[in-house]
Every structure is written in C-alpha cells, then in structure tokens.
Write an enzyme that holds these catalytic residues in place. Structure first.
Site, PDB file in Angstrom:
ATOM      1  N   MET A 142       3.929  -3.666  -6.103  1.00 27.10           N
ATOM      2  CA  MET A 142       4.246  -4.026  -4.742  1.00 27.10           C
ATOM      3  C   MET A 142       5.571  -3.405  -4.408  1.00 27.10           C
ATOM      4  SD  MET A 142       4.949  -6.000  -2.014  1.00 27.10           S
ATOM      5  CE  MET A 142       6.302  -7.057  -1.679  1.00 27.10           C
ATOM      6  N   PRO A 143       5.759  -2.685  -3.400  1.00 30.73           N
ATOM      7  CA  PRO A 143       4.835  -2.353  -2.341  1.00 30.73           C
ATOM      8  C   PRO A 143       4.005  -1.095  -2.636  1.00 30.73           C
ATOM      9  CG  PRO A 143       7.002  -1.604  -1.710  1.00 30.73           C
ATOM     10  CD  PRO A 143       7.138  -2.306  -3.047  1.00 30.73           C
ATOM     11  N   HIS A 144       2.910  -1.003  -1.904  1.00 25.44           N
ATOM     12  CA  HIS A 144       2.035   0.170  -1.953  1.00 25.44           C
ATOM     13  C   HIS A 144       2.103   0.850  -0.587  1.00 25.44           C
ATOM     14  CE1 HIS A 144      -1.281   2.787  -2.881  1.00 25.44           C
ATOM     15  NE2 HIS A 144      -1.958   2.338  -1.842  1.00 25.44           N
TER      16      HIS A 144
END
Length: 75
Positions: A1-3
């Site tokens: 996370m994040p993508h």
C-alpha cells in the site's frame, strides 16, 4: 500500500517506465512516509483512440472529487 496505476498512451520505453516508477516511489515515500517496499507502480497502456472512452470520461470527468491535478492546469 499504496498501489499507483499510471495510464498512458503506448510507446514509452521500459527504461522510461522504470525511471517514472522510481520517481513516483521516491515521491510517495517522501511525502506519505511509506517505505519503498510497500509501494507498487503499474502501467496501463491505452490507445489514443480509446483514451476518451477508457480514461477521460470515466476517470477524469466521471470522478472529479478524486482528481487533484486536472489536465490543462498548472499546479
């Protein structure tokens, strides 16, 4: 996370994409405080003829509340 998913027209080289993924990762870690091992970056190539249908209308016009940088405007 994040993508992070980057949608773009075809034609950029693997080296350009790798450089952009590195820059995005550096920015995410610097601004949001995540470690680089938690960031993933993907590229989705969309043909120019399909841009309005697959990106502009659904992602830009259709989701203005999610847009932090609008096309055509300087930051």
């Amino acid at each position: 996370m994040p993508h992070i998913i980057v949608k773009l027209w075809p034609g950029k080289s693997t080296q350009q994409k790798a450089k952009l993924a590195e820059a995005i990762t550096e920015s995410v870690t610097s601004v949001l405080g995540y470690g680089d091992d938690s960031v993933s970056v993907a590229f989705e190539e969309v043909q120019a003829a399909e841009w309005a249908e697959k990106v502009y209308r659904p992602d830009i016009v259709g989701k203005p509340e999610q847009l932090f940088k609008k096309p055509g405007y300087s930051m």
